[in-house]
Design a protein around this motif. Structure first.
Motif, mmCIF file in Angstrom:
data_model
loop_
_atom_site.group_PDB
_atom_site.id
_atom_site.type_symbol
_atom_site.label_atom_id
_atom_site.label_comp_id
_atom_site.label_asym_id
_atom_site.label_seq_id
_atom_site.Cartn_x
_atom_site.Cartn_y
_atom_site.Cartn_z
ATOM 1 N N UNK A 260 0.863 -1.181 0.000
ATOM 2 C CA UNK A 260 0.000 0.000 0.000
ATOM 3 C C UNK A 260 0.900 1.232 0.000
ATOM 4 N N UNK A 261 0.618 2.170 -0.899
ATOM 5 C CA UNK A 261 1.412 3.388 -0.970
ATOM 6 C C UNK A 261 0.549 4.496 -1.553
ATOM 7 N N UNK A 262 1.183 5.568 -2.031
ATOM 8 C CA UNK A 262 0.438 6.698 -2.579
ATOM 9 C C UNK A 262 -0.319 6.330 -3.851
ATOM 10 N N UNK A 263 0.089 5.239 -4.497
ATOM 11 C CA UNK A 263 -0.591 4.813 -5.717
ATOM 12 C C UNK A 263 -1.908 4.093 -5.426
ATOM 13 N N UNK A 264 -2.052 3.555 -4.222
ATOM 14 C CA UNK A 264 -3.286 2.859 -3.909
ATOM 15 C C UNK A 264 -3.154 1.975 -2.691
ATOM 16 N N UNK A 265 -4.292 1.656 -2.086
ATOM 17 C CA UNK A 265 -4.309 0.781 -0.921
ATOM 18 C C UNK A 265 -4.115 -0.663 -1.356
ATOM 19 N N UNK A 266 -3.873 -1.534 -0.384
ATOM 20 C CA UNK A 266 -3.735 -2.956 -0.675
ATOM 21 C C UNK A 266 -5.043 -3.511 -1.256
ATOM 22 N N UNK A 267 -6.181 -3.057 -0.711
ATOM 23 C CA UNK A 267 -7.478 -3.509 -1.209
ATOM 24 C C UNK A 267 -7.667 -3.114 -2.666
ATOM 25 N N UNK A 268 -7.293 -1.885 -2.990
ATOM 26 C CA UNK A 268 -7.417 -1.403 -4.372
ATOM 27 C C UNK A 268 -6.517 -2.216 -5.302
ATOM 28 N N UNK A 269 -5.286 -2.446 -4.881
ATOM 29 C CA UNK A 269 -4.362 -3.221 -5.713
ATOM 30 C C UNK A 269 -4.874 -4.647 -5.920
ATOM 31 N N UNK A 270 -5.485 -5.228 -4.903
ATOM 32 C CA UNK A 270 -6.028 -6.573 -5.036
ATOM 33 C C UNK A 270 -7.119 -6.618 -6.111
ATOM 34 N N UNK A 271 -7.997 -5.619 -6.094
ATOM 35 C CA UNK A 271 -9.071 -5.569 -7.090
ATOM 36 C C UNK A 271 -8.512 -5.372 -8.495
ATOM 37 N N UNK A 272 -7.541 -4.457 -8.613
ATOM 38 C CA UNK A 272 -6.933 -4.219 -9.924
ATOM 39 C C UNK A 272 -6.179 -5.467 -10.385
ATOM 40 N N UNK A 273 -5.474 -6.104 -9.450
ATOM 41 C CA UNK A 273 -4.729 -7.301 -9.789
ATOM 42 C C UNK A 273 -5.629 -8.409 -10.311
ATOM 43 N N UNK A 274 -6.763 -8.623 -9.659
ATOM 44 C CA UNK A 274 -7.704 -9.648 -10.118
ATOM 45 C C UNK A 274 -8.201 -9.339 -11.522
ATOM 46 N N UNK A 275 -8.468 -8.065 -11.792
ATOM 47 C CA UNK A 275 -8.940 -7.668 -13.123
ATOM 48 C C UNK A 275 -7.855 -7.869 -14.179
ATOM 49 N N UNK A 276 -6.610 -7.571 -13.832
ATOM 50 C CA UNK A 276 -5.518 -7.735 -14.793
ATOM 51 C C UNK A 276 -5.274 -9.218 -15.105
ATOM 52 N N UNK A 277 -5.337 -10.066 -14.081
ATOM 53 C CA UNK A 277 -5.189 -11.504 -14.302
ATOM 54 C C UNK A 277 -6.299 -12.006 -15.220
ATOM 55 N N UNK A 278 -7.529 -11.557 -14.957
ATOM 56 C CA UNK A 278 -8.669 -11.991 -15.762
ATOM 57 C C UNK A 278 -8.492 -11.584 -17.226
ATOM 58 N N UNK A 279 -8.053 -10.363 -17.452
ATOM 59 C CA UNK A 279 -7.876 -9.896 -18.831
ATOM 60 C C UNK A 279 -6.756 -10.654 -19.536
ATOM 61 N N UNK A 280 -5.636 -10.853 -18.835
ATOM 62 C CA UNK A 280 -4.528 -11.599 -19.438
ATOM 63 C C UNK A 280 -4.958 -13.033 -19.744
ATOM 64 N N UNK A 281 -5.739 -13.629 -18.850
ATOM 65 C CA UNK A 281 -6.215 -14.999 -19.044
ATOM 66 C C UNK A 281 -7.122 -15.090 -20.271
ATOM 67 N N UNK A 282 -8.041 -14.142 -20.420
ATOM 68 C CA UNK A 282 -8.926 -14.149 -21.598
ATOM 69 C C UNK A 282 -8.117 -14.117 -22.888
ATOM 70 N N UNK A 283 -7.111 -13.254 -22.934
ATOM 71 C CA UNK A 283 -6.284 -13.153 -24.137
ATOM 72 C C UNK A 283 -5.550 -14.452 -24.413
ATOM 73 N N UNK A 284 -5.021 -15.069 -23.362
ATOM 74 C CA UNK A 284 -4.271 -16.314 -23.527
ATOM 75 C C UNK A 284 -5.183 -17.444 -24.007
ATOM 76 N N UNK A 285 -6.376 -17.553 -23.425
ATOM 77 C CA UNK A 285 -7.320 -18.605 -23.827
ATOM 78 C C UNK A 285 -7.753 -18.441 -25.274
ATOM 79 N N UNK A 286 -8.050 -17.216 -25.659
ATOM 80 C CA UNK A 286 -8.478 -16.959 -27.048
ATOM 81 C C UNK A 286 -7.373 -17.365 -28.022
#
Length: 291
Positions: A260-286
């Motif tokens: 957690x830092x000035x860029x965002x809280x740990x909770x925020x990073x967790x949500x963004x991280x889950x979204x980034x994994x999901x997007x990367x996974x969709x691209x890989x599966x396709x």
């Protein structure tokens, strides 16, 4: 600010550089592309009595495609990696991750060995190395050794390398078959370190089941991380039964040191991280289905 005074050395070979590193001990530091070290020296966050410049050692550079792997010399620049057609064909994740590294000036000077040895948890190449089970080659006056990516990253800017070792090369396995790859990251501005990101690789069998997968995480831990629990949970499952959102949530499970830092809280990073994994996974599966 300016760096503290230091003595500058330019060895003519890796062997000579290793000898200098052994001789100087804690007072010596290798200088490759300098894209991380020089700013730290300039701000006096670090200082060394001796800098050993290995940036012009040709034996540290180059790309070689072997039967089942690609070996990239530690002194090879990001730009050279990103522009190489052999890398594009054999290790697509490296090619796709390269444009996300800083700006073109940084990619023209920074090296793959420097990025991996620096072990920044928000850097792209360490995440790729983890996801693809890369192997690091090191050399010292005592000889050489190979270190698996899963054993290489030890802590914040720390690796399993000994102080007198030089990272001379990185070997990336070539994935074959019905494979797909994806890279996603979120940063406030282009060129900034990612607030969170992910790289994903997948191989499907003839029955559309997950034969193997690799998920590397950026900016979501104190060290570069691999989402091993998520990979284990989907191994052998039909790809149609796995949603991208499930993969995102699984990849975040077990992460107890999200920064957690000035860029965002740990909770925020967790949500963004889950979204980034999901997007990367969709691209890989396709891509795997289209293969």
């Amino acid at each position: 600010m300016k760096p503290a005074p230091f003595d500058y050395h330019r060895p003519d070979s890796v062997a000579e550089a290793a000898q200098m590193l052994t001789e100087f001990g804690d007072d010596g530091k290798l200088l490759g592309g300098g894209q991380s070290l020089v700013p730290m020296l300039a701000m006096r966050l670090a200082f060394f009595d001796n800098l050993i410049d290995i940036s012009r050692l040709q034996e540290m550079k180059g790309i070689e495609v072997r039967d089942d792997e690609v070996r990239i010399g530690g002194g090879t620049t990001h730009a050279a990696v990103g522009a190489d057609e052999r890398v594009r064909s054999a290790v697509p994740l490296l090619t796709r991750a390269t444009p996300l590294i800083g700006h073109f000036q940084i990619r023209s000077r920074g090296t793959i060995g420097g990025s991996i040895a620096h072990a920044d948890p928000a850097a792209e190449y360490p995440a790729v190395a983890l996801a693809l089970d890369a192997t690091m080659e090191t050399v010292s006056t005592s000889g050489g050794r190979a270190i698996a990516a899963g054993e290489f990253f030890a802590g914040v800017w720390e690796t399993a390398m000994e102080p007198d070792e030089i990272l001379v090369g990185v070997r990336f396995p070539i994935w074959s078959g019905r494979c797909g790859f994806g890279v996603e990251e979120f940063a406030r501005r282009h060129g900034d370190f990612a607030i969170a990101g992910a790289v994903a690789a997948i191989e499907l069998d003839d029955d559309d089941r997950v034969r193997r997968s690799g998920i590397g995480l950026l900016g979501l831990s104190a060290t570069p991380r691999r989402a091993s629990a998520a990979e284990a949970a989907i191994a052998g499952r039909p790809i149609g039964d796995i949603t991208a959102e499930e993969i995102g949530d699984l990849a975040m499970s077990g992460l107890d040191d999200i920064p957690a830092d000035l860029q965002g809280s740990a909770h925020y990073r967790r949500r963004v991280g889950a979204a980034m994994v999901a997007q990367a996974w969709r691209s890989a599966v396709k891509e795997a289905f289209d293969a």
